[in-house]
Design a protein around this motif. Structure first.
Motif, short mmCIF file in Angstrom:
data_model
loop_
_atom_site.label_atom_id
_atom_site.label_comp_id
_atom_site.label_asym_id
_atom_site.label_seq_id
_atom_site.Cartn_x
_atom_site.Cartn_y
_atom_site.Cartn_z
N GLY A 78 144.59 -5.65 66.35
CA GLY A 78 143.67 -6.47 65.43
C GLY A 78 142.31 -6.12 65.69
N MET A 79 141.68 -5.87 66.75
CA MET A 79 140.21 -5.86 66.93
C MET A 79 139.72 -4.46 66.94
N ARG A 80 140.34 -3.72 66.91
CA ARG A 80 140.04 -2.19 66.95
C ARG A 80 140.39 -1.49 65.56
N THR A 81 140.43 -1.87 64.60
CA THR A 81 140.84 -1.31 63.39
C THR A 81 140.13 -1.76 62.22
N ASN A 82 140.18 -0.90 60.98
CA ASN A 82 139.83 -1.22 59.70
C ASN A 82 138.17 -1.34 59.60
N LEU A 83 137.61 -0.59 60.31
CA LEU A 83 136.08 -0.44 60.04
C LEU A 83 135.68 1.13 59.92
N HIS A 84 135.28 1.19 58.73
CA HIS A 84 134.92 2.45 58.31
C HIS A 84 133.38 2.83 58.13
N LEU A 85 133.01 3.80 59.14
CA LEU A 85 131.64 4.04 59.59
C LEU A 85 130.89 4.72 58.01
N PRO A 86 129.67 4.42 57.87
CA PRO A 86 128.77 4.76 57.00
C PRO A 86 128.78 6.63 57.19
N GLU A 87 128.47 7.13 56.29
CA GLU A 87 128.67 8.84 56.38
C GLU A 87 127.09 9.17 56.89
N HIS A 101 129.01 -4.10 66.13
CA HIS A 101 130.09 -5.18 65.90
C HIS A 101 130.13 -5.32 64.46
N PRO A 102 131.55 -5.68 64.06
CA PRO A 102 131.68 -5.58 62.65
C PRO A 102 131.09 -6.52 61.74
N ASP A 103 130.70 -7.78 62.49
CA ASP A 103 130.07 -8.79 61.46
C ASP A 103 128.58 -8.31 61.21
N LEU A 120 117.56 -3.53 54.26
CA LEU A 120 118.50 -4.32 54.56
C LEU A 120 118.58 -4.40 56.03
N LEU A 121 118.43 -5.53 56.74
CA LEU A 121 118.88 -5.75 58.16
C LEU A 121 120.43 -6.45 58.39
N ASP A 122 121.15 -5.85 58.63
CA ASP A 122 122.41 -6.13 59.16
C ASP A 122 123.28 -6.66 57.86
N THR A 123 124.62 -6.36 57.99
CA THR A 123 125.25 -6.23 56.56
C THR A 123 126.56 -7.30 56.54
N GLY A 124 127.01 -7.64 57.62
CA GLY A 124 128.26 -8.79 57.76
C GLY A 124 129.58 -7.86 57.60
#
Length: 303
Positions: free
Chosen positions: A120-129, A59-61, A21-25
């Motif tokens: 609003g722009m620097r929250t709610n992104l949980h990184l892969p382990e 980037h989160p997208d 998979l290349l990029d995830t949205g």
């Protein structure tokens, strides 16, 4: 996507070892549903058939749903090594929202707008382990062929593209887009002079063997050299427009941004417009055509 851009291009690439998979949205319900539906249409089981997740930049997208997809598949996530560290800095540092807001205010944005943007722009992104590093210029196996990892700075400091030279295929991430110009922004966490690094990288791509360009947003296309020239011309024109805005006297970057990006903007778009304005004003200063003055607010004036 839950932002005005609306769509991101994610790619599923089959190989004997399993699917890449290349990029995830973004990670949100409609995005997850789109992944499930798209995989099902190909006979792909996201839980059993995915061997690797490649993410072009932080980037989160592009990175947002990587943790969820990794949770389903167990597949590792691969980014440039520096981008892994950068992602942790941006998305796991609790002070980053405040830092962004302070930077926006420093560059002329009204404080109420800046505070909402920072939260609003620097929250709610949980990184892969499990995130594994790629190296610029290394070759990886991709779809039964070899693709070279190409560092592509500007839109993100540690973004990469994948170039399958033998088949003339370029996975261009957000470095070269057909219908829109990639946002080249100067953010608090950015390395110096992002526009200079972008223009150098873009110019260096002339003559690349890439008959099929698969970008991070918008349609695929075939005339890479033609699009490179259009993007270079666009930034030359944008630099001239911003220089003319400075000729009457000093202005904050937010004032210049408001004059250049005249349409009604969302909060998200205000931030990206300001970051792009800063990158261009910084480039004018780098060329000796503008001077940056920092007091309570940053202003630029024509040199």
């Amino acid at each position: 996507m839950p932002i005005p851009l609306r769509f991101v291009s994610a790619y599923l690439i089959e190989s004997p070892e399993g699917w890449t998979l290349l990029d995830t949205g973004f990670d949100y319900p409609d995005g997850r549903a789109a992944w499930e539906a798209g995989a099902s249409s190909l006979g792909l089981d996201l839980r059993d058939d995915v061997s690797r997740i490649l993410v072009s930049h932080f980037h989160p997208d592009h990175l947002g749903a990587a943790r969820w997809l990794q949770g389903l598949s167990g597949a590792p996530v691969h980014m440039l090594g520096d981008e892994i560290e950068h992602s942790r800095f941006v998305w796991e540092d609790d002070g980053e929202g405040a830092t962004l807001a302070e930077n926006l205010v420093l560059n002329g944005m009204p404080s109420d707008l800046a505070e909402r943007a920072g939260s609003g722009m620097r929250t709610n992104l949980h990184l892969p382990e499990k995130m594994l590093p790629l190296r610029a210029d290394e070759e990886i196996q991709l779809g039964g062929s070899a693709a070279r990892v190409i560092h592509a700075p500007g839109h993100a400091d540690y973004q990469y593209m994948l170039h399958d030279e033998s088949r003339g295929i370029l996975f261009a991430a957000d470095h070269v887009l057909l219908k829109i110009t990639p946002n080249i922004g100067l953010w608090p966490e950015s390395l110096p002079h992002p526009l200079a690094r972008y223009l150098k990288s873009l110019s260096g791509m002339r003559g690349m063997n890439a008959d099929l360009v698969l970008p991070g947003h918008g349609p695929v296309f075939h005339d890479l050299d033609g699009r490179i020239e259009e993007l270079l011309s666009h930034h030359e024109e944008r630099l001239e427009v911003m220089y003319r805005e400075l000729e009457p006297g000093p202005k904050t970057p937010f004032e210049v941004s408001g004059a250049v990006f005249r349409e009604t903007l969302t909060l998200y778009e205000h931030c990206f417009a300001l970051a792009e304005t800063l990158a261009h004003l910084d480039h004018l200063a780098l060329e000796g055509r503008a001077e940056r003055i920092e007091n309570e607010r940053v202003t630029f004036q024509a040199a």
